[in-house]
Write an enzyme that holds these catalytic residues in place. Structure first.
Site, PDB file in Angstrom:
ATOM      1  N   PHE A 139       0.861  -1.184   0.000  1.00  0.00           N
ATOM      2  CA  PHE A 139       0.000   0.000   0.000  1.00  0.00           C
ATOM      3  C   PHE A 139       0.897   1.234   0.000  1.00  0.00           C
ATOM      4  O   PHE A 139       1.932   1.255   0.677  1.00  0.00           O
ATOM      5  CB  PHE A 139      -0.911  -0.011   1.229  1.00  0.00           C
ATOM      6  CG  PHE A 139      -1.958   1.060   1.200  1.00  0.00           C
ATOM      7  CD1 PHE A 139      -3.072   0.949   0.389  1.00  0.00           C
ATOM      8  CD2 PHE A 139      -1.814   2.206   1.970  1.00  0.00           C
ATOM      9  CE1 PHE A 139      -4.025   1.947   0.336  1.00  0.00           C
ATOM     10  CE2 PHE A 139      -2.771   3.212   1.931  1.00  0.00           C
ATOM     11  CZ  PHE A 139      -3.878   3.083   1.111  1.00  0.00           C
ATOM     12  N   ASP A 211       2.499  -5.410   8.328  1.00  0.00           N
ATOM     13  CA  ASP A 211       1.342  -4.522   8.251  1.00  0.00           C
ATOM     14  C   ASP A 211       0.107  -5.420   8.148  1.00  0.00           C
ATOM     15  O   ASP A 211      -0.114  -6.076   7.126  1.00  0.00           O
ATOM     16  CB  ASP A 211       1.449  -3.609   7.033  1.00  0.00           C
ATOM     17  CG  ASP A 211       0.248  -2.676   6.877  1.00  0.00           C
ATOM     18  OD1 ASP A 211      -0.807  -2.946   7.492  1.00  0.00           O
ATOM     19  OD2 ASP A 211       0.358  -1.693   6.116  1.00  0.00           O
ATOM     20  N   TYR A 236     -10.274   0.001  11.342  1.00  0.00           N
ATOM     21  CA  TYR A 236     -11.529   0.322  10.667  1.00  0.00           C
ATOM     22  C   TYR A 236     -11.913  -0.624   9.541  1.00  0.00           C
ATOM     23  O   TYR A 236     -12.980  -0.468   8.952  1.00  0.00           O
ATOM     24  CB  TYR A 236     -11.507   1.762  10.131  1.00  0.00           C
ATOM     25  CG  TYR A 236     -10.288   2.156   9.334  1.00  0.00           C
ATOM     26  CD1 TYR A 236     -10.158   1.798   7.999  1.00  0.00           C
ATOM     27  CD2 TYR A 236      -9.275   2.892   9.923  1.00  0.00           C
ATOM     28  CE1 TYR A 236      -9.040   2.162   7.274  1.00  0.00           C
ATOM     29  CE2 TYR A 236      -8.159   3.265   9.209  1.00  0.00           C
ATOM     30  CZ  TYR A 236      -8.038   2.899   7.889  1.00  0.00           C
ATOM     31  OH  TYR A 236      -6.923   3.263   7.176  1.00  0.00           O
ATOM     32  N   LYS A 237     -11.103  -1.611   9.231  1.00  0.00           N
ATOM     33  CA  LYS A 237     -11.458  -2.544   8.163  1.00  0.00           C
ATOM     34  C   LYS A 237     -12.216  -3.731   8.764  1.00  0.00           C
ATOM     35  O   LYS A 237     -13.380  -3.601   9.130  1.00  0.00           O
ATOM     36  CB  LYS A 237     -10.197  -2.977   7.403  1.00  0.00           C
ATOM     37  CG  LYS A 237      -9.475  -1.829   6.711  1.00  0.00           C
ATOM     38  CD  LYS A 237      -8.306  -2.326   5.888  1.00  0.00           C
ATOM     39  CE  LYS A 237      -7.436  -1.186   5.384  1.00  0.00           C
ATOM     40  NZ  LYS A 237      -8.138  -0.271   4.481  1.00  0.00           N
ATOM     41  N   ARG A 385     -12.845  -4.906  -6.246  1.00  0.00           N
ATOM     42  CA  ARG A 385     -12.555  -5.645  -5.014  1.00  0.00           C
ATOM     43  C   ARG A 385     -13.851  -5.922  -4.254  1.00  0.00           C
ATOM     44  O   ARG A 385     -14.702  -5.036  -4.100  1.00  0.00           O
ATOM     45  CB  ARG A 385     -11.623  -4.856  -4.098  1.00  0.00           C
ATOM     46  CG  ARG A 385     -10.251  -4.540  -4.660  1.00  0.00           C
ATOM     47  CD  ARG A 385      -9.304  -4.068  -3.565  1.00  0.00           C
ATOM     48  NE  ARG A 385      -9.933  -3.080  -2.687  1.00  0.00           N
ATOM     49  CZ  ARG A 385      -9.415  -2.663  -1.533  1.00  0.00           C
ATOM     50  NH1 ARG A 385      -8.271  -3.158  -1.099  1.00  0.00           N
ATOM     51  NH2 ARG A 385     -10.029  -1.754  -0.798  1.00  0.00           N
TER      52      ARG A 385
END
Length: 426
Positions: A139, A211, A236-237, A385
């Protein structure tokens, strides 16, 4: 992909897939967990790998935090409601999901801040080494932070794909201070072998930093068992802590005394309320605290994590694999000949908790899907996705999503101007 969606057998294929979805959902031991979330009627939500759905416990917890703890308790709530202890308390809760014993995980600040601190501190643990490894497919934030830390400390950055790590470590492993990778490719959903990568990096004498943004809450990672050195991740995912929820930092106990925190805020001081002019780090993982924590967001995340109570991460993983495998089967049966390619690995041990499809019209197709009540997202240039959270996504949701995708593309809805106008967030 085996059958065109407009073939004479399409109705039979749909009936077969619907029957499979019903049977799988009927035998789902996690089906009741869906009630722990607030999901809009008529919406199939497959973007939990970007922002988790709202856990039902969060609104009441936030209302209490605002009206009673803040509104009535005022500053007394730092003690009376243990606000001060929240970063460590919530950290331990997340740690249990990560296979980490208490006292090794702290919550607060953003993933970017934790990445900076962890990479810098890791490099300081190996001061004689001048090489930092990172994934070229990481990312962007991870890559940006690696470059920033390298400039700060005078290191060299090498972008090395996971598959090339053995060769790189064989040639230059003695120079590597730290390697920063993610177990899940955020674009394709490919899952890497955390155990093998950790062993290889540590075998070269370097520090391993993971990560976990696309792994925490989605699959077992077993940090202590694997002997991981450091890890970071967002709230938050798959943890569903809310937009911008605080991130976490894991520091293996064996590294805590030597962890040289680059951002030394007063919350990480050994005696913060003595207000001394010289910094002395707190003991243990508490030294990784920085400034005043975002209490409202922390309490929202703490409430969100109650959705995992009574749920094992092996159960979450088993259902995730069932959902993603079923998604691919639906895509094979219903999207054949429509320009889609499944890019997520089909082998269960090589995929995380999402399915990515390649299509040249990825953005307008995602927009057209959203108009139909199916929410996923896209990543440039051409990936659709679909993230599955085992706590609230069903096999019926998956079939519904693929059916709508088939209809959207065959009816050419993605060619409508409203779906081709890009929004700020994709």
């Amino acid at each position: 992909m085996s059958r065109r969606p407009d073939s004479p057998g399409s109705a039979t294929v749909l009936e077969e897939l619907a029957a499979r979805a019903s049977a799988l959902d009927a035998g789902d031991p996690l089906a009741a967990q869906r009630e722990r979330f607030v999901l809009p009627d008529g919406v199939v939500y497959l973007d939990g790998n970007s922002l988790g759905a709202l856990p039902a416990a969060v609104p009441e917890a936030l209302a209490d935090a605002v009206h009673r703890q803040w509104g009535e308790g005022l500053i007394r709530s730092w003690n009376e409601h243990r606000w001060w202890q929240a970063p460590l308390r919530v950290g331990d809760t997340i740690g249990r999901l990560l296979g980490a014993a208490p006292g090794q995980t702290v919550v607060g600040d953003s993933t970017t801040v934790h990445l900076f601190n962890a990479l810098t501190a890791a490099a300081r643990l190996r001061p004689a080494r001048r090489l930092l490894l990172t994934d070229p497919g990481h990312f962007p934030t991870d890559v940006y932070i690696a470059d920033s830390v390298a400039r700060l400390l005078g290191l060299e950055v090498l972008r090395v794909a996971v598959d090339d790590l053995p060769r790189c470590l064989a040639e230059r492993g003695h120079e590597v201070a730290v390697a920063g990778y993610s177990p899940v490719d955020y674009r394709t959903g490919e899952l890497y072998d955390m155990a093998a990568v950790t062993r290889a990096v540590q075998g070269a004498g370097a520090v391993m930093l993971w990560d976990l943004c696309h792994a925490a809450g989605a699959l077992p990672v077993r940090l202590d068992e694997l002997g991981v050195d450091l890890a970071v991740g967002c709230g938050y995912k798959f943890l569903s802590g809310g937009p911008g929820a605080p991130a976490f930092l894991y520091i293996a106990r064996r590294h805590q005394d030597a962890f040289d925190q680059p951002l030394t805020g007063w919350n990480g001081h050994a005696d913060p309320f003595a207000l001394r002019g010289e910094y002395a780090p707190a003991r243990g993982v508490e030294r990784a605290r920085i400034g005043t924590p975002p209490i409202l967001s922390l309490l929202a995340l703490e409430a969100a994590l109650t959705a995992f109570e009574g749920v094992g991460m092996d159960q979450v993983r088993a259902k995730s694999l069932s959902l993603t495998g079923f998604f691919m089967d639906c895509a094979d049966a219903l999207l054949d000949g429509l320009g889609f390619t499944v890019v997520t690995p089909r082998q269960p041990h090589r995929r995380g908790s999402q399915v990515a499809l390649r299509h040249p019209e990825a953005y307008p197709l995602v927009s057209a899907l959203a108009a139909r009540g199916v929410i996923g997202d896209m990543r440039a240039p051409d990936l659709l996705r679909f993230g599955v959270n085992s706590l609230y996504v069903s096999h019926h949701d998956v079939l519904t999503a693929v059916r709508h995708l088939r209809q959207a593309v065959t009816l050419r809805e993605h060619l409508e101007p409203r779906h081709r106008q890009r929004a700020a967030v994709t």
